[in-house]
Design an enzyme around this catalytic site. Sequence first.
Site, short mmCIF file in Angstrom:
data_model
loop_
_atom_site.label_atom_id
_atom_site.label_comp_id
_atom_site.label_asym_id
_atom_site.label_seq_id
_atom_site.Cartn_x
_atom_site.Cartn_y
_atom_site.Cartn_z
N ASP A 39 91.54 -3.17 -5.99
CA ASP A 39 90.65 -4.22 -6.48
C ASP A 39 90.03 -3.80 -7.80
O ASP A 39 89.11 -2.99 -7.84
CB ASP A 39 89.56 -4.52 -5.44
CG ASP A 39 88.69 -5.67 -5.89
OD1 ASP A 39 89.14 -6.83 -5.78
OD2 ASP A 39 87.56 -5.43 -6.38
N TYR A 44 84.91 -3.53 -15.03
CA TYR A 44 84.73 -2.16 -14.54
C TYR A 44 85.02 -1.12 -15.62
O TYR A 44 84.65 0.05 -15.47
CB TYR A 44 85.63 -1.90 -13.33
CG TYR A 44 85.37 -2.82 -12.16
CD1 TYR A 44 84.23 -3.61 -12.09
CD2 TYR A 44 86.28 -2.93 -11.11
CE1 TYR A 44 84.00 -4.46 -11.01
CE2 TYR A 44 86.06 -3.77 -10.03
CZ TYR A 44 84.92 -4.54 -10.00
OH TYR A 44 84.70 -5.39 -8.93
N LYS A 73 90.00 -9.44 -12.31
CA LYS A 73 89.03 -10.53 -12.38
C LYS A 73 88.76 -10.96 -13.82
O LYS A 73 88.69 -10.13 -14.73
CB LYS A 73 87.71 -10.11 -11.72
CG LYS A 73 87.88 -9.62 -10.29
CD LYS A 73 86.58 -9.16 -9.68
CE LYS A 73 86.82 -8.48 -8.35
NZ LYS A 73 87.39 -7.11 -8.51
N HIS A 106 85.36 -13.91 -11.77
CA HIS A 106 84.43 -12.86 -11.32
C HIS A 106 83.08 -13.43 -10.91
O HIS A 106 82.53 -13.06 -9.86
CB HIS A 106 84.25 -11.82 -12.43
CG HIS A 106 83.83 -10.48 -11.93
ND1 HIS A 106 84.16 -9.30 -12.56
CD2 HIS A 106 83.09 -10.10 -10.85
CE1 HIS A 106 83.66 -8.27 -11.89
NE2 HIS A 106 82.99 -8.74 -10.87
N SER A 213 81.32 -4.44 -1.15
CA SER A 213 80.16 -3.68 -0.64
C SER A 213 80.07 -3.77 0.88
O SER A 213 79.01 -4.07 1.43
CB SER A 213 78.87 -4.18 -1.29
OG SER A 213 78.93 -4.12 -2.69
N LEU A 221 72.78 2.71 -4.12
CA LEU A 221 71.75 3.75 -4.18
C LEU A 221 71.70 4.39 -5.56
O LEU A 221 70.62 4.60 -6.13
CB LEU A 221 72.02 4.82 -3.11
CG LEU A 221 71.89 4.37 -1.65
CD1 LEU A 221 72.29 5.50 -0.71
CD2 LEU A 221 70.46 3.93 -1.34
N GLU A 222 72.87 4.71 -6.13
CA GLU A 222 72.91 5.40 -7.41
C GLU A 222 72.46 4.52 -8.56
O GLU A 222 72.12 5.01 -9.65
CB GLU A 222 74.32 5.92 -7.69
CG GLU A 222 75.36 4.83 -7.87
CD GLU A 222 76.79 5.37 -7.82
OE1 GLU A 222 77.39 5.53 -8.90
OE2 GLU A 222 77.30 5.63 -6.72
N ARG A 273 87.13 10.77 2.34
CA ARG A 273 86.62 9.43 2.62
C ARG A 273 87.72 8.38 2.47
O ARG A 273 87.72 7.37 3.18
CB ARG A 273 85.47 9.11 1.69
CG ARG A 273 84.22 9.92 1.97
CD ARG A 273 83.40 9.31 3.09
NE ARG A 273 82.12 9.99 3.21
CZ ARG A 273 81.75 10.72 4.24
NH1 ARG A 273 82.59 10.90 5.26
NH2 ARG A 273 80.57 11.29 4.28
#
Length: 321
Positions: A39, A44, A73, A106, A213, A221-222, A273
């Site tokens: 994706d 980005y 997108k 988008h 998400s 968080l970042e 992960r």
Amino acid sequence: MVLNKKNIPKVGFGLWKISQEDCAEAVYNAIKAGYRHLDSACDYGNEEQVGEGIKRAIDDGLCLREDLFVASKLWNSFHAKEHVELALQKSLDDLQLDYLDLYLVHFPIASKFVPIETRYPPEWIADPDADNPRVELAGVPLIETWQAMEAVCEKGLATQIGVCNYNTGLLHDLMSYAKIKPSMLQIESHPYLTQEKLIRLAKQYNIQVTAFSPLGALSYLELDMAGAAESVIEQNVVKQAASRTGKTPAQVVLRWGVQRGNAIIPKTSRPERLIENLDIFDFELSEQEMAAISALNIHRRFNDPGDFCEAAFNTFNPIYD
């Protein structure tokens, strides 16, 4: 060019926020780990590196191009009919591909055009050097953008087209004029933002749903757009399901996402992960566990232009009520 439409793999590799220096290796490792759904997006800022990772994986025999489902997108500044194919071709060039499996609008936001040679990706602000840099909207109706999306689909540059971040009203409107119907709706969705009515409507229209998400706050968080206390994997109902199934809390939340019938695009560049996020198809959550996790819904949206555009780009620009 006539290409077969492929089914979207249920777990994809999300490329948002992966740095340029890490991206090619991350994509290669993801494909090596078994990911076939990538994706991507102009905004980005890493599509050249995504393309490098894809090319290396194909050259090394990890997969064929036909095995991959690659999405990108259309950015806000390319909504005018004369700019949609221009933007898509730039993504194809960067990705080193002849076609996309899915091209998405988008945001339902049209902003001032920024030529590729001036700044790419254009990002949100029209002129960073202005006295008051801000988002500058453009008077481009969504129907014009969609008709241009249909045109690139008819040319075979994208085998499927769809939208991101649409609400129910915009979806009803789109379906009233679309000659080529959207095959995908991509939205933020996780246990704190279940979006049940929107997802139900999309499926009523035979539109698939991808949840970005899917782990909620962990993606934000970042960016200081969420607090550590908002982590859904710390919820007791999630931990209890993890204990029963022998899976991690994150795997439980991801399983909840696909068990609802959606595709999901978790993001990580950590090899362990990558494998963990794919390993969610050898167990099921019970009806009671699914209901308990869904009951965590508090309509908490982390990715909201109504919040971040004002804070970061000096422009109040809500798209959700």
